[in-house]
Scaffold this motif. Structure first.
Motif, short mmCIF file in Angstrom:
data_model
loop_
_atom_site.label_atom_id
_atom_site.label_comp_id
_atom_site.label_asym_id
_atom_site.label_seq_id
_atom_site.Cartn_x
_atom_site.Cartn_y
_atom_site.Cartn_z
N UNK A 104 -33.36 -64.21 39.79
CA UNK A 104 -31.88 -63.66 40.27
C UNK A 104 -31.91 -62.24 41.32
N UNK A 105 -33.06 -61.30 41.10
CA UNK A 105 -33.35 -60.45 41.94
C UNK A 105 -33.55 -60.98 43.27
N UNK A 106 -34.65 -62.08 43.36
CA UNK A 106 -34.82 -62.53 44.54
C UNK A 106 -33.84 -63.61 45.23
N UNK A 107 -32.69 -64.05 44.50
CA UNK A 107 -31.70 -64.81 44.91
C UNK A 107 -30.83 -63.81 45.59
N UNK A 108 -30.67 -62.43 44.83
CA UNK A 108 -29.63 -61.39 45.38
C UNK A 108 -30.13 -60.95 46.77
N UNK A 109 -31.38 -60.55 46.88
CA UNK A 109 -31.89 -60.03 48.08
C UNK A 109 -31.67 -60.82 49.18
N UNK A 110 -32.30 -61.88 48.93
CA UNK A 110 -32.18 -63.22 50.07
C UNK A 110 -30.72 -63.71 50.25
N UNK A 111 -29.72 -63.66 49.30
CA UNK A 111 -28.56 -64.05 49.70
C UNK A 111 -27.77 -62.98 50.48
N UNK A 126 -20.56 -59.81 56.24
CA UNK A 126 -21.20 -58.31 55.97
C UNK A 126 -21.21 -57.82 54.58
N UNK A 127 -21.94 -57.19 54.17
CA UNK A 127 -22.26 -56.73 52.86
C UNK A 127 -21.87 -55.28 53.06
N UNK A 128 -20.59 -55.11 52.31
CA UNK A 128 -20.04 -53.70 52.28
C UNK A 128 -20.80 -52.98 51.18
N UNK A 129 -20.71 -51.51 51.30
CA UNK A 129 -21.24 -50.43 50.55
C UNK A 129 -21.12 -50.90 49.02
N UNK A 130 -19.88 -51.24 48.50
CA UNK A 130 -19.62 -51.58 47.05
C UNK A 130 -20.43 -52.84 46.61
N UNK A 131 -20.67 -53.83 47.36
CA UNK A 131 -21.26 -54.88 47.08
C UNK A 131 -22.88 -54.47 47.08
N UNK A 132 -23.08 -53.80 48.07
CA UNK A 132 -24.54 -53.32 47.97
C UNK A 132 -24.86 -52.33 46.55
N UNK A 133 -24.02 -51.64 46.07
CA UNK A 133 -24.07 -50.80 45.06
C UNK A 133 -23.97 -51.90 43.90
N UNK A 134 -23.37 -53.02 43.77
CA UNK A 134 -23.40 -53.60 42.78
C UNK A 134 -24.80 -54.37 42.79
N UNK A 135 -25.49 -54.67 43.90
CA UNK A 135 -26.49 -55.23 43.96
C UNK A 135 -27.58 -54.31 43.29
N UNK A 136 -27.49 -53.12 43.66
CA UNK A 136 -28.42 -51.79 43.26
C UNK A 136 -28.46 -51.86 41.79
N UNK A 137 -27.32 -52.12 41.07
CA UNK A 137 -26.97 -52.07 39.68
C UNK A 137 -27.62 -53.40 39.06
N UNK A 138 -27.50 -54.40 39.54
CA UNK A 138 -28.34 -55.64 39.35
C UNK A 138 -30.02 -55.44 39.09
N UNK A 139 -30.32 -54.72 40.22
CA UNK A 139 -31.91 -54.49 40.29
C UNK A 139 -32.20 -53.35 39.28
N UNK A 140 -31.47 -52.52 39.09
CA UNK A 140 -31.77 -51.49 38.07
C UNK A 140 -31.68 -52.25 36.65
#
Length: 157
Positions: A104-111, A126-140
């Motif tokens: 999932x982390x790999x899919x998220x980063x590549x997506x 474009x990946x917005x700041x809020x979507x980037x924050x959501x991705x960082x939550x998933x990575x955490x």
């Protein structure tokens, strides 16, 4: 309509975990031969997709257009085979949960990279700041899943 598509995407995620577990068990039953298990998985999938393709129609036209496509567009099969083999090989070695959160982390980063930069001829989203924050939550969450027990044990000392 989006709710139905989102539910379908969620179900596909469920299928990935079940597929990895089933294929891992198949490999175990085949004397730990991960390659044969992945091959059997792809063979069954090919038969099912062949039936679906012929039932839908247009196979001849699609195959006719295939000869005009660049070779890189055929890499999906190679990547799919690598994915299936990887899950069959890794699930019994690192555990299904570790495997899936890393997938999932790999899919998220590549997506995010594909969407943000329009890679592989996809539309730029474009990946917005809020979507980037959501991705960082998933990575955490991935980090907690992988190392949470160690972190808790270290804090309890």
């Amino acid at each position: 309509m989006n709710a139905v598509l989102f539910l379908l995407a969620f179900c596909v995620g469920l299928f990935i975990s079940v597929q990895a577990a089933v294929n891992s068990q198949l490999a175990h039953a085949l004397h730990a031969n991960s390659v044969v298990a992945a091959w059997i998985s792809f063979t069954v999938g090919t038969v099912v997709l062949g039936i679906a393709a012929f039932a839908r129609g247009g196979v001849g036209e699609a195959l006719g257009a295939l000869v005009h496509q660049p070779l890189w567009k055929m890499s999906g099969g190679l990547l799919g085979a690598a994915f299936v083999f990887g899950t069959v090989f890794l699930a019994p070695r690192i555990g299904l949960l570790n495997l899936v959160v890393l997938v999932i982390a790999g899919q998220l980063m590549m997506s995010m990279a594909i969407d943000n930069f329009g890679l592989v001829n996809m539309a730029v989203r474009k990946v917005s700041n809020i979507r980037l924050a959501g991705a960082l939550v998933v990575v955490a969450g991935v980090a907690l899943t992988l190392f949470g027990d160690r972190i808790v044990a270290a804090l309890e000392r």
